[in-house]
Scaffold this active site. Structure first.
Site, PDB file in Angstrom:
ATOM      1  N   CYS A 115       0.816  -1.227   0.000  1.00 26.98           N
ATOM      2  CA  CYS A 115       0.000   0.000   0.000  1.00 26.98           C
ATOM      3  C   CYS A 115       0.850   1.277   0.000  1.00 26.98           C
ATOM      4  O   CYS A 115       0.361   2.343  -0.369  1.00 26.98           O
ATOM      5  CB  CYS A 115      -0.949   0.001   1.189  1.00 26.98           C
ATOM      6  SG  CYS A 115      -2.155  -1.321   1.077  1.00 26.98           S
ATOM      7  N   HIS A 252      -3.231   7.484   1.893  1.00 25.39           N
ATOM      8  CA  HIS A 252      -3.614   6.171   1.385  1.00 25.39           C
ATOM      9  C   HIS A 252      -5.005   5.849   1.932  1.00 25.39           C
ATOM     10  O   HIS A 252      -5.308   6.143   3.086  1.00 25.39           O
ATOM     11  CB  HIS A 252      -2.603   5.120   1.847  1.00 25.39           C
ATOM     12  CG  HIS A 252      -3.082   3.718   1.622  1.00 25.39           C
ATOM     13  ND1 HIS A 252      -3.533   3.281   0.398  1.00 25.39           N
ATOM     14  CD2 HIS A 252      -3.198   2.654   2.472  1.00 25.39           C
ATOM     15  CE1 HIS A 252      -3.902   2.022   0.502  1.00 25.39           C
ATOM     16  NE2 HIS A 252      -3.719   1.616   1.750  1.00 25.39           N
ATOM     17  N   ASN A 282     -10.008  -0.014  -0.696  1.00 22.82           N
ATOM     18  CA  ASN A 282      -8.557   0.078  -0.614  1.00 22.82           C
ATOM     19  C   ASN A 282      -7.967  -0.457  -1.924  1.00 22.82           C
ATOM     20  O   ASN A 282      -8.021  -1.659  -2.180  1.00 22.82           O
ATOM     21  CB  ASN A 282      -8.071  -0.733   0.594  1.00 22.82           C
ATOM     22  CG  ASN A 282      -6.560  -0.682   0.777  1.00 22.82           C
ATOM     23  OD1 ASN A 282      -5.836  -0.201  -0.097  1.00 22.82           O
ATOM     24  ND2 ASN A 282      -6.089  -1.187   1.896  1.00 22.82           N
TER      25      ASN A 282
HETATM   26  O1  UT7 Z   1      -3.790  -0.701   3.378  1.00 23.94           O
HETATM   27  C1  UT7 Z   1      -3.202  -1.034   4.601  1.00 23.94           C
HETATM   28  C2  UT7 Z   1      -3.633  -2.364   5.026  1.00 23.94           C
HETATM   29  N1  UT7 Z   1      -4.915  -2.536   5.555  1.00 23.94           N
HETATM   30  C3  UT7 Z   1      -5.458  -1.801   6.545  1.00 23.94           C
HETATM   31  O2  UT7 Z   1      -5.041  -0.730   6.871  1.00 23.94           O
HETATM   32  C4  UT7 Z   1      -6.607  -2.414   7.272  1.00 23.94           C
HETATM   33  C5  UT7 Z   1      -6.414  -2.213   8.746  1.00 23.94           C
HETATM   34  N2  UT7 Z   1      -7.469  -2.793   9.529  1.00 23.94           N
HETATM   35  C6  UT7 Z   1      -8.758  -2.376   9.486  1.00 23.94           C
HETATM   36  O3  UT7 Z   1      -9.093  -1.495   8.721  1.00 23.94           O
HETATM   37  C7  UT7 Z   1      -9.726  -2.970  10.469  1.00 23.94           C
HETATM   38  O4  UT7 Z   1      -9.038  -3.724  11.430  1.00 23.94           O
HETATM   39  C8  UT7 Z   1     -10.807  -3.844   9.792  1.00 23.94           C
HETATM   40  C9  UT7 Z   1     -11.746  -2.984   8.982  1.00 23.94           C
HETATM   41  C10 UT7 Z   1     -10.143  -4.900   8.926  1.00 23.94           C
HETATM   42  C11 UT7 Z   1     -11.628  -4.565  10.871  1.00 23.94           C
HETATM   43  O5  UT7 Z   1     -12.176  -3.609  11.774  1.00 23.94           O
HETATM   44  P1  UT7 Z   1     -12.040  -3.827  13.347  1.00 23.94           P
HETATM   45  O6  UT7 Z   1     -12.826  -2.778  13.989  1.00 23.94           O
HETATM   46  O7  UT7 Z   1     -10.567  -3.915  13.659  1.00 23.94           O
HETATM   47  O8  UT7 Z   1     -12.765  -5.198  13.547  1.00 23.94           O
HETATM   48  P2  UT7 Z   1     -12.169  -6.565  14.130  1.00 23.94           P
HETATM   49  O9  UT7 Z   1     -11.169  -7.152  13.204  1.00 23.94           O
HETATM   50  O10 UT7 Z   1     -11.770  -6.309  15.545  1.00 23.94           O
HETATM   51  O11 UT7 Z   1     -13.467  -7.472  14.093  1.00 23.94           O
HETATM   52  C12 UT7 Z   1     -14.604  -7.194  14.887  1.00 23.94           C
HETATM   53  C13 UT7 Z   1     -15.656  -8.259  14.616  1.00 23.94           C
HETATM   54  C14 UT7 Z   1     -15.099  -9.674  14.691  1.00 23.94           C
HETATM   55  O12 UT7 Z   1     -16.050 -10.463  15.331  1.00 23.94           O
HETATM   56  P3  UT7 Z   1     -15.853 -10.875  16.890  1.00 23.94           P
HETATM   57  O13 UT7 Z   1     -14.580 -11.632  16.939  1.00 23.94           O
HETATM   58  O14 UT7 Z   1     -15.814  -9.567  17.633  1.00 23.94           O
HETATM   59  O15 UT7 Z   1     -17.080 -11.693  17.140  1.00 23.94           O
HETATM   60  C15 UT7 Z   1     -14.999 -10.097  13.252  1.00 23.94           C
HETATM   61  O16 UT7 Z   1     -15.166 -11.477  13.076  1.00 23.94           O
HETATM   62  O17 UT7 Z   1     -16.191  -8.103  13.300  1.00 23.94           O
HETATM   63  C16 UT7 Z   1     -16.159  -9.368  12.628  1.00 23.94           C
HETATM   64  N3  UT7 Z   1     -15.981  -9.123  11.200  1.00 23.94           N
HETATM   65  C17 UT7 Z   1     -17.030  -8.857  10.390  1.00 23.94           C
HETATM   66  N4  UT7 Z   1     -18.347  -8.761  10.618  1.00 23.94           N
HETATM   67  C18 UT7 Z   1     -19.138  -8.465   9.585  1.00 23.94           C
HETATM   68  C19 UT7 Z   1     -14.840  -9.084  10.471  1.00 23.94           C
HETATM   69  N5  UT7 Z   1     -15.136  -8.792   9.187  1.00 23.94           N
HETATM   70  C20 UT7 Z   1     -16.465  -8.650   9.113  1.00 23.94           C
HETATM   71  C21 UT7 Z   1     -17.350  -8.344   8.074  1.00 23.94           C
HETATM   72  N6  UT7 Z   1     -18.677  -8.258   8.343  1.00 23.94           N
HETATM   73  N7  UT7 Z   1     -16.928  -8.125   6.801  1.00 23.94           N
END
Ligand code: UT7
Length: 325
Positions: A115, A252, A282
Site C-alpha cells: 500500500c 492512502h 482500498n
Molecule cells: O492498506 C493497509 C492495510 N490494511 C489496513 O489498513 C486495514 C487495517 N485494519 C482495518 O481497517 C480494520 O481492522 C478492519 C476494517 C479490517 C476490521 O475492523 P475492526 O474494527 O478492527 O474489527 P475486528 O477485526 O476487531 O473485528 C470485529 C468483529 C469480529 O467479530 P468478533 O470476533 O468480535 O465476534 C470479526 O469477526 O467483526 C467481525 N468481522 C465482520 N463482521 C461483519 C470481520 N469482518 C467482518 C465483516 N462483516 N466483513
C-alpha cells in the site's frame, strides 16, 4: 544556486466499470452494509473485468495523465510502476505499459511496497530525476487486488478494490525555496518484523502459486496511526514546514477510521482531507494517485497547493511526502 526538482505536470486515473456494492457482498459472505460502512467507510469498490489487468489499467491511467500534462509519450524516459499484483511474475508490468505507449528508449521497472508503493515509486523516480540521468517520468500505481482476495473471507474481501492512477513528473531547475513546485521531501520506512501481519500466502519461490491475501486487520489497525503520524512528522522536520502549511492531505485510502484518526492526531481539519475510500475501497498502491486525480478533476487541488501524502501497508512499509502541486 538552483535545485533540481521533480515537478508534477499532470495526473490521470482509470477505474473499471464494474461497481461492487456492500449489499452485493452481503449476499456472498456473512457481512452487512452497516458493518462495512461503520468499520471502514467503504460503500462500494470497482472490480476489473475479465481480460482487464494491472498493466492495461496502468496504461489507461498513464494515457490520461499524459493528456492532462499536454505531453507526448515520447517525452517520457522513465516509468516506475508500483504494484503488488503484476500481470506476470516477470517481466515488470512497467515494461508492458512502456510497450503499449510505444516507448523504446529510457527505463521502466516495478516497485513493490504494497500500500506504500506509490510513495516509494515517487521517491524512486524523484531520486533518479535528480541525478540528471532522466528528464520526465511516469509514476503509476495500479492494482487488481480482486484477484488476490479469498472471496470466502469476510474479514478481507470487503476491503479492497481495483484501479490505477498516474502522475507525470518533469525535472526542473528551481530556486530551492519552500515555494518551489515539485517533490519537496519523501520519507520511507519499513519494519519486516511485521511481515506476517499482512501478506499473500503464495509466491514463485515459496509455493509456486499466486496465493491469497491474509491479514490480521486489528494488528494492522493498531499500528497504522502511530506509524503514519511518525513519518509525517519526519517529513515536516525535513522541510521546516508545519501542518498549518498544508492545503490538502491525500492519504492512502485503507479505512476512513485510520484516515480520520491520523488527521486528528496531526491536527488536519476534515475539509482538507481528500477521501475516496467510500467509492474505491482500498486500491493499495493505486489509492493515492486515484485520490489525486479525483481532487484535481473537481478543482479542489490547484497549482501551487502544498500536499501531504502518506501511506502504510504490508511489510510493514510506511511513507510520507510533501509535494507542491
Ligand atoms: O492498506 C493497509 C492495510 N490494511 C489496513 O489498513 C486495514 C487495517 N485494519 C482495518 O481497517 C480494520 O481492522 C478492519 C476494517 C479490517 C476490521 O475492523 P475492526 O474494527 O478492527 O474489527 P475486528 O477485526 O476487531 O473485528 C470485529 C468483529 C469480529 O467479530 P468478533 O470476533 O468480535 O465476534 C470479526 O469477526 O467483526 C467481525 N468481522 C465482520 N463482521 C461483519 C470481520 N469482518 C467482518 C465483516 N462483516 N466483513
Amino acid at each position: 544556486m538552483t535545485v533540481r526538482r521533480s515537478v508534477v505536470l499532470g495526473c490521470g486515473s482509470y477505474l473499471p466499470n464494474r461497481v461492487l456494492t456492500n449489499a452485493e457482498l452481503a449476499g456472498k459472505v456473512d457481512t452487512s452494509d452497516e458493518w462495512i460502512v461503520q468499520r471502514t467507510g467503504i460503500h462500494e469498490r470497482r472490480i476489473a473485468a475479465p481480460g482487464e489487468t494491472t498493466g492495461s489499467m496502468a496504461t489507461q491511467a498513464a494515457r490520461s495523465a499524459l493528456a492532462h500534462a499536454h505531453i507526448d509519450a515520447q517525452a517520457i524516459d522513465l516509468i516506475v510502476l508500483a504494484t503488488s499484483t503484476p500481470d506476470n511474475t516477470f517481466p515488470a508490468t512497467a515494461v508492458a505499459v512502456q510497450a503499449d505507449l510505444g516507448i523504446t528508449h529510457g527505463a521502466a521497472f516495478d516497485v513493490q511496497a504494497v500500500c506504500s508503493g506509490f510513495v516509494y515509486a515517487l521517491a524512486t523516480a524523484d531520486a533518479l530525476l535528480k541525478t540528471g540521468a532522466f528528464s520526465r517520468a511516469l509514476v503509476i500505481g495500479s492494482e487488481t487486488f480482486s484477484r488476490l482476495l479469498d472471496w470466502t473471507d469476510r474479514a478481507t474481501c470487503v476491503l479492497f478494490g481495483d484501479g490505477a492512477g498516474a502522475v507525470v513528473l518533469e525535472a526542473q531547475e528551481l530556486p530551492g525555496k519552500r515555494e518551489d513546485r515539485g517533490v519537496l521531501t519523501v520519507r520511507l520506512r519499513s519494519d519486516g518484523r511485521h511481515k506476517s501481519k499482512l501478506y499473500v500466502d503464495g509466491g514463485p519461490s515459496s509455493t509456486g502459486t499466486v496465493g491469497h491475501l491474509r491479514m490480521e486487520g486489528r494488528e494492522v489497525f493498531r499500528h497504522a496511526v502511530a506509524m503514519i503520524t511518525d513519518v509525517v512528522d519526519d517529513a515536516f522536520k525535513a522541510t521546516g514546514m508545519t501542518v498549518a502549511d498544508i492545503d490538502w492531505f491525500v492519504p492512502h485510502q485503507a479505512n476512513k477510521r485510520i484516515i480520520d484518526g491520523s488527521a486528528h492526531k496531526l491536527g488536519i481539519p476534515p475539509n482538507k482531507i481528500v477521501v475516496t475510500v467510500d467509492r474505491h475501497g482500498n486500491t493499495s498502491a493505486a489509492s493515492i494517485p486515484l485520490a489525486l486525480a479525483d481532487a484535481v478533476a473537481d478543482r479542489r487541488i490547484k497549482r501551487g497547493d502544498l500536499l501531504l501524502l502518506e501511506a502504510m501497508g504490508g511489510g510493514f512499509t510506511w511513507a510520507a511526502a510533501l509535494l507542491r502541486w
